[in-house]
Design a protein around this motif. Structure first.
Motif, PDB file in Angstrom:
ATOM      1  N   VAL A  93      46.212  20.952 -33.168  1.00  0.00           N
ATOM      2  CA  VAL A  93      45.634  19.394 -33.177  1.00  0.00           C
ATOM      3  C   VAL A  93      47.246  18.979 -33.112  1.00  0.00           C
ATOM      4  N   THR A  94      48.153  19.575 -33.601  1.00  0.00           N
ATOM      5  CA  THR A  94      49.455  19.087 -33.193  1.00  0.00           C
ATOM      6  C   THR A  94      50.369  19.120 -32.516  1.00  0.00           C
TER       7      THR A  94
ATOM      8  N   ASP B 219      46.586  11.318 -38.563  1.00  0.00           N
ATOM      9  CA  ASP B 219      46.362  10.220 -37.293  1.00  0.00           C
ATOM     10  C   ASP B 219      44.715  10.207 -37.605  1.00  0.00           C
TER      11      ASP B 219
ATOM     12  N   SER C 101      42.293  15.501 -32.569  1.00  0.00           N
ATOM     13  CA  SER C 101      42.646  15.330 -33.821  1.00  0.00           C
ATOM     14  C   SER C 101      41.924  14.106 -34.259  1.00  0.00           C
TER      15      SER C 101
ATOM     16  N   GLY D  48      46.792  17.419 -40.195  1.00  0.00           N
ATOM     17  CA  GLY D  48      47.174  18.204 -38.686  1.00  0.00           C
ATOM     18  C   GLY D  48      47.931  19.660 -38.686  1.00  0.00           C
TER      19      GLY D  48
END
Length: 388
Positions: free
Chosen positions: A357-358, A293, A302, A322
């Protein structure tokens, strides 16, 4: 760039307690007690292992960079315990990885490892890390069997190939309406694993499947191309890495095979298009249980990573960036909680439950992530874009 097709398939896995770990390596003091009698600053070493210079290094450098970024951001807060990142370039070769693992444990005295990056090297290194009682978190090794070894110090932040393969097969059946698929792999640990899951899932759904195996060290795939032409499939799935996928795709197109080409996360790199040449990768569909992303559309975390990564490396986040950041975050969170030796870090991982983040960073008893998503991307030129 042509509009990308994304299929997000959430797969929740049961979360449970990890096995209590035994003793492991520790950190080292790097300075005396400062004025005022406060505790001395210490530094612990955390390794990052994977193919950093080999032909498939494009899959590992983004996660290495993101882990480095996470550690540097943490160190910039001037914590009592800092982190030194130690790189181990296995070039994706299992035998090379095992020697590096011994060095990491016995000489460098790491307290944790981000990696190994690939499934084949993970299978060889896992027992060594378990015996050395060093916790690891891989950001990219997706082989399903890795979770079945009973290792007490192994974890991954990315979904496995049962998740990915099933999702890709479902996508091929629903979105591509395949009735006749040719499945190819190069017989490496990861490659065969994801290809086998795709083939079985398609067969179970009534799709006709033919298979073939190529040599990952080879360069002439004429035999496979001829078999594909004879089978006349409406879709091709390749399980393997982008260096081989690019060569295969070029030879398929040069041989007059224009069939829809689908592959897994090992092919999600610009090297696929470069290897295929001449726009031959245009329209190729590639899946990944990872969030790529660079525009930060998936949310604030992100976007923050994308902006910081761009500022640090003058490049966009890419495959496993990520996940590499989240793997590093798992270690950082443990160290923030005062867990600075391998044993206490591993014990901490059994209850870790923090936003990443993921995904939420949380591990099941066998080291699998508590949840995973699968995304499907469409190539145009040598780029791909995450939309939605």
């Amino acid at each position: 760039m042509r509009h990308s097709s994304i299929v997000r398939l959430g797969v929740a896995l049961a979360a449970s307690s990890l096995v209590l770990a035994a003793c492991g390596g520790g950190g080292e003091e790097t300075g005396g007690a400062p004025e005022g009698g406060t505790e001395a600053a210490t530094t612990v070493k955390i390794g990052v292992m994977g193919d950093l210079t080999g032909e498939n290094s494009g899959l590992v450098i983004p996660l290495r960079n993101a882990a480095q970024l996470a550690f540097e951001e943490y160190n910039a807060t001037n914590p009592t315990t800092k982190i030194e990142m130690v790189e181990y370039d296995s070039q994706g070769v299992p035998e090379q990885a095992t020697a590096l693992a011994q060095q990491a444990i016995n000489t460098d005295k790491i307290v944790g490892l981000v990696g190994p990056a690939f499934s084949g090297e993970s299978r060889q290194v896992g027992p060594i890390l378990d015996e050395g009682k060093i916790p690891s978190v891989t950001a990219s090794a997706t082989g399903p069997a890795l979770a079945e070894n009973g290792w007490k110090y192994w974890h991954r932040i990315v979904g496995n190939d049962v998740t990915q393969g099933g999702a890709v097969a479902d996508y091929m059946t629903r979105a591509l309406a395949t009735k006749n698929t040719f499945v190819i792999h190069d017989n490496q640990e990861y490659s065969k694993g994801v290809a086998d899951v795709v083939a079985k899932t398609l067969k179970d759904g009534g799709v006709t499947v033919e298979t073939d195996v190529i040599d990952p060290q080879g360069s002439d795939y004429a035999s496979t191309v001829n078999k594909v032409k004879a089978a006349a499939p409406d879709a091709i799935f390749y399980g393997g890495y982008y260096a081989q996928a690019g060569r295969l795709l070029k030879q398929l197109r040069d041989g007059g095979v224009e069939t829809q080409f689908v592959s897994g996360d090992g092919s999600l790199d610009a090297g696929l298009a470069k290897g295929a040449g001449g726009g031959n990768a245009d329209g190729a569909v590639v899946s990944c249980p990872c969030l790529i992303d660079p525009t930060g559309k998936a949310g604030p975390a992100s976007k923050k990573l994308a902006d910081a990564y761009k500022a640090k490396f003058n490049a966009s986040t890419a495959i496993y960036s990520g996940e590499g950041y989240d793997a590093a975050t798992a270690f950082i969170d443990a160290i923030k909680a005062g867990k600075t030796d391998a044993e206490s870090i591993n014990e901490y991982f059994k209850t870790i439950d923090v936003p990443g983040v993921t995904k939420q960073i949380k591990f099941a008893e066998n080291g699998e992530p508590a949840a995973s998503d699968v995304y499907v991307y469409l190539f145009k030129g040598d780029a791909y874009t995450l939309l939605g």
